[in-house]
Design an enzyme around this catalytic site. Structure first.
Site, PDB file in Angstrom:
ATOM      1  CD  GLU A 120      -2.239  -1.100   3.016  1.00 43.20           C
ATOM      2  OE1 GLU A 120      -2.136  -0.056   3.704  1.00 43.20           O
ATOM      3  OE2 GLU A 120      -2.850  -2.108   3.384  1.00 43.20           O
ATOM      4  CE  LYS A 122       5.748   5.371   6.805  1.00 47.43           C
ATOM      5  NZ  LYS A 122       5.201   6.658   7.169  1.00 47.43           N
ATOM      6  CG  ASP A 124       4.540  12.430   4.882  1.00 45.76           C
ATOM      7  OD1 ASP A 124       4.494  12.198   6.102  1.00 45.76           O
ATOM      8  OD2 ASP A 124       5.401  13.166   4.365  1.00 45.76           O
ATOM      9  CE1 TYR A 236      -2.889   2.806   8.898  1.00 48.30           C
ATOM     10  CE2 TYR A 236      -3.121   4.642   7.372  1.00 48.30           C
ATOM     11  CZ  TYR A 236      -2.678   4.139   8.581  1.00 48.30           C
ATOM     12  OH  TYR A 236      -2.031   4.953   9.460  1.00 48.30           O
ATOM     13  CE  LYS A 324      10.396   7.328   5.877  1.00 48.67           C
ATOM     14  NZ  LYS A 324       9.576   8.178   6.714  1.00 48.67           N
ATOM     15  CB  CYS A 418      13.809  47.394 -11.598  1.00 47.12           C
ATOM     16  SG  CYS A 418      13.691  45.999 -12.735  1.00 47.12           S
ATOM     17  CB  CYS A 421      14.255  48.634 -16.331  1.00 49.03           C
ATOM     18  SG  CYS A 421      13.100  48.955 -14.987  1.00 49.03           S
ATOM     19  CB  CYS A 434      10.019  46.768 -11.466  1.00 43.56           C
ATOM     20  SG  CYS A 434      10.393  47.935 -12.785  1.00 43.56           S
ATOM     21  CB  CYS A 440      10.556  47.049 -16.609  1.00 44.92           C
ATOM     22  SG  CYS A 440      11.555  45.694 -15.976  1.00 44.92           S
TER      23      CYS A 440
HETATM   24  S1  IVH Z   1      -0.210   0.327   8.967  1.00 44.03           S
HETATM   25  C1  IVH Z   1       0.321  -1.868  12.810  1.00 44.03           C
HETATM   26  N1  IVH Z   1      -0.524   1.400   6.612  1.00 44.03           N
HETATM   27  O1  IVH Z   1       2.939   5.311   8.847  1.00 44.03           O
HETATM   28  C2  IVH Z   1       0.357  -1.204  11.506  1.00 44.03           C
HETATM   29  N2  IVH Z   1       0.448   2.722   8.320  1.00 44.03           N
HETATM   30  O2  IVH Z   1       5.046   4.304  11.527  1.00 44.03           O
HETATM   31  C3  IVH Z   1      -0.036   0.183  11.614  1.00 44.03           C
HETATM   32  N3  IVH Z   1       0.975   5.009   7.652  1.00 44.03           N
HETATM   33  O3  IVH Z   1       2.193   6.162  12.002  1.00 44.03           O
HETATM   34  C4  IVH Z   1       0.272   1.016  10.485  1.00 44.03           C
HETATM   35  N4  IVH Z   1       0.245   4.837   5.589  1.00 44.03           N
HETATM   36  O4  IVH Z   1       0.244   6.283  10.555  1.00 44.03           O
HETATM   37  C5  IVH Z   1      -0.077   1.585   7.855  1.00 44.03           C
HETATM   38  N5  IVH Z   1      -0.905   2.250   4.477  1.00 44.03           N
HETATM   39  C6  IVH Z   1      -0.475   2.420   5.734  1.00 44.03           C
HETATM   40  C7  IVH Z   1       0.067   3.642   6.174  1.00 44.03           C
HETATM   41  C8  IVH Z   1       0.524   3.753   7.494  1.00 44.03           C
HETATM   42  C9  IVH Z   1       0.795   5.642   6.484  1.00 44.03           C
HETATM   43  C10 IVH Z   1       1.593   5.650   8.823  1.00 44.03           C
HETATM   44  C11 IVH Z   1       1.058   5.249  10.137  1.00 44.03           C
HETATM   45  C12 IVH Z   1       2.242   5.175  11.048  1.00 44.03           C
HETATM   46  C13 IVH Z   1       3.402   5.416  10.154  1.00 44.03           C
HETATM   47  C14 IVH Z   1       4.473   4.368  10.305  1.00 44.03           C
END
Ligand code: IVH
Length: 677
Positions: A120, A122, A124, A236, A324, A418, A421, A434, A440
């Site tokens: 999946e 991740k 942010d 998730y 990551k 500026c 010019c 400017c 200019c």
């Molecule tokens: S699963 C026990 N799935 O990434 C498993 N976490 O430390 C729990 N995060 O704070 C996390 N996308 O908030 C999972 N698809 C995803 C995620 C995800 C983002 C975050 C989560 C956690 C940090 C990892």
């Protein structure tokens, strides 16, 4: 309407809005437009205001935010909110796979040789726990220390992607007793940028990243502010359920989707760790096109019984890891600060950097926005700075690493003259400008380049370099001079031969009959982008009445605010602009406008993506046409998308569309469908 009728109507509207939220977020198949949704929403709000006691406990209007708070209550989580081990390399992920296999192999009879993983994105954002009691949203908390978080229920209610009531389409077990769901609250990148622009204009501190702004918005003490910023929420994980036991991660995600949660479509079942690695690589490739920040891929063992066998370490599960992406923020040295003058005369301080690779792109310049930003961050020449590149946005200096400042570091102030010019620089709000206008060369050059660009007058063959040469030779001193260019003028320029001269002269000639909105956009009136230009064109239908419209009159047009109105008025009031305009008209420019038959919406309900190059129109124009025909447009291909318009050179988006079985049509077919072929 009497009370009994109101009750019925309230219930019907609430149910209908829940249904549309579900269709929009969980099923990705909206069936009504945003405007229609808003209309129902407002009707419900009005009725509930009249009969407050009839408001259902899970009414969608509870999303607009209640009273202001002074602090958040602490609330313990129903299950500890674990974190994930972060890995930076492929080797690390392979070692994880080896550990999983070894551990499962030890338990006789459990392991048949193949481990399926779910990969999946991740997200942010900000990790959140949502608690439901008998299917109704009860409480939402931030992660906090993993055991206890902050109760941000009221704020989470304002997020449309958080279901207030679980849909009966999902497994019934989850709607009985307690259900705890984990997911991520996010701010889409576009929303984050718009928010920062608003904050800077209001003299408030902008957020350093989309993540920070999501966190700041979820932890807002005034839920009305949270409601005004559009957050999204992706679910998730089911952390706890009294009567629901999914056998796999996939089954869990499907249940979440069926209950009405927003679940990412880009989730892949992988039959080997190699497939999970390939998912990571493909996601990284598309990182800049995603609507929200993703900082890696999460790889999870699919079977929940195996997850149980593998168990958890102190703070993280043994059955999942985060792989990551390389960071978007890098550290480098700021060698110099130079000043750029834009087409509106705005002076922008730009950092010249020691070139550095930021997530795959070499960055050697970064914007410092304006003097206030420069002062706020206290950026000096010679400093070591952190720079960030997010999506397709211009890289920016985030902050100075002050501990690494050398004694020679020099502060910087924008000049009072500026740099192009020598004209006087005046300050307007946060910006320096400017004051020399089109006298200019930087402003004139920028204006001409904009005037001739695609989406504006569309004169091909007149690029930056040619414009510069024409300016240097004194052949173009204002926009109207373009129409006085002769073949002999061009013959004296570098890079022009007989054929290219002929082409350019022809292009200039054909540009004389522009559509009105393109012409308005081409004029480079401040705050008049393509959308506003179209509003103006649709309203007035011709140039003449617009040039004399008052600010009040302009503001009556839907979508035109005081700032735009003032800027349009100011533009047409300037005698210098009027002179150029007269000369353009004398040169034979005849903007035309066709009124669209209202109500004809051949693409209503469609979500359209354009890819590859277009021939008959620019990309923004195509998007506008699609929207005018009732469609929504998207930047990237997902399951949400219902139609892809592909031109020559289309690549990954086209492939994606084919993979997902989304209909693909060519540009001419698109024009035919909207009745413009
Ligand atoms: S699963 C026990 N799935 O990434 C498993 N976490 O430390 C729990 N995060 O704070 C996390 N996308 O908030 C999972 N698809 C995803 C995620 C995800 C983002 C975050 C989560 C956690 C940090 C990892």
């Amino acid at each position: 309407m009497n009370r009994a009728e109101a009750k019925k109507r309230i219930e019907a509207l609430a149910a209908e809005i829940h249904e549309h939220d579900h269709r929009y977020y969980a099923l990705d198949r909206p069936s009504i437009s945003d405007a229609e949704y808003d209309r129902r929403f407002r009707e419900l709000q009005a009725l509930e205001e009249e009969y407050p006691d009839l408001r259902p406990p899970a009414s969608p209007t509870l999303r607009v935010g209640g009273a202001m708070r002074t602090a958040f209550k602490k609330a313990p989580h129903l299950r500890p909110m674990l974190s994930l081990d972060s890995l930076m390399s492929e080797d690390g992920v392979r070692e994880f796979d080896a550990r999983v296999r070894k551990a499962l192999g030890r338990d006789e009879g459990l392991f048949a040789g193949q481990v399926d993983y779910v990969a999946e994105p991740k997200f942010d954002g900000l990790s959140i726990e949502l608690v439901y009691e008998d299917g109704v949203f009860l409480r939402g908390t931030t992660r906090g220390d993993g055991e206890v978080g902050e109760d941000v229920t009221e704020n989470l209610r304002t997020i449309r992607a958080v279901p207030l009531r679980l849909s009966p389409e999902g497994p019934a077990g989850g709607r009985e007793g307690t259900l705890a769901v984990r997911g991520e609250a996010l701010m889409p990148i576009a929303e984050f940028q718009a928010l920062n622009t608003r904050l800077i204009q209001a003299n408030e501190e902008p957020f350093a990243s989309a993540r920070n702004s999501a966190a700041g918005t979820v932890r807002q003490l005034d839920p009305a502010i949270t409601a005004s910023r559009r957050l999204d929420f992706f679910a998730y994980e089911v952390m706890r359920a009294d009567r629901f036991e999914p056998r796999t991660q996939r089954e869990m995600l499907e249940a979440l989707r069926a209950w009405g949660f927003h679940v990412e479509q880009e989730i892949r079942l992988c039959e080997s760790i190699d497939e999970a690695l390939a998912f990571h690589a493909a996601l990284l490739e598309r990182r800049d096109q995603l609507a929200y920040e993703v900082d890696g891929a999460v790889v999870k063992v699919d079977r929940t019984d195996w997850q149980g066998r593998l168990g958890v370490r102190s703070r993280s599960p043994r059955w999942a890891v985060a792989y990551k992406f390389p960071p978007r923020i890098e550290v480098t040295k700021l060698l110099d600060i130079v000043v750029q003058v834009g087409r509106t005369g705005k002076l922008t301080p730009v950092a010249v950097l020691q070139p550095v690779d930021v997530a795959g792109v070499t960055v050697s310049r970064a914007t410092l926005h304006n003097q206030d930003e420069l002062d706020r961050k206290d950026v000096r020449i010679g400093d070591t700075v952190r720079i960030r590149r997010a999506g397709d946005v211009i890289p920016e200096v985030v902050e100075v690493i002050t501990e690494r400042r050398s004694r020679g570091a020099k502060a910087f102030t924008l000049p009072s003259e500026c740099p192009v010019c020598g004209g006087e620089v005046v300050r307007e709000g946060a910006y320096h400008r400017c004051s020399n206008g089109l006298a200019c060369p930087a402003q004139l050059g920028g204006r001409i380049v904009h005037f001739v660009s695609r989406g504006a007058m569309d004169i091909t063959g007149l690029g930056d370099k040619t414009v510069k040469q024409l300016q240097e030779k004194g052949l173009v001193k204002n926009l109207a001079d373009i129409y006085a260019i002769t073949p002999i003028d061009l013959a004296g320029l570098e890079g022009f031969a007989e054929k290219s001269i002929e082409n350019l002269i022809n292009a200039i000639e054909t540009s004389k009959k522009p559509r009105l909105h393109r012409f308005l956009f081409a004029l480079g009136i401040e705050h008049v982008g393509e959308t506003v230009a179209r509003l103006l064109a649709d309203h007035y239908g011709a140039l003449e009445p617009l040039t004399t419209a008052s600010e009040e009159e302009l503001q009556e047009i839907r979508g035109i605010g005081p700032e735009v109105a003032a800027s349009v008025r100011a533009f047409f009031s300037s005698s210098r602009n009027r002179k150029v305009l007269d000369r353009l008209l004398k040169a034979g420019i005849r903007p035309t406008h066709e009124k669209k038959a209202k109500g004809a919406q051949p693409l209503a309900g469609e979500i359209v993506v354009f890819t590859g190059s277009l021939e008959a129109m620019s990309r923004p124009e195509a998007q506008h046409k699609a929207e005018a025909a009732g469609a929504r447009t998207a930047a990237g291909v997902s399951r949400k998308v219902t139609l892809v318009v592909a031109g020559p050179g289309a690549g990954t988006k086209l492939e994606e569309a084919r993979k997902l079985g989304i209909p693909v049509i060519a540009e001419h077919e698109f024009l035919k469908r909207i009745g413009e072929a």
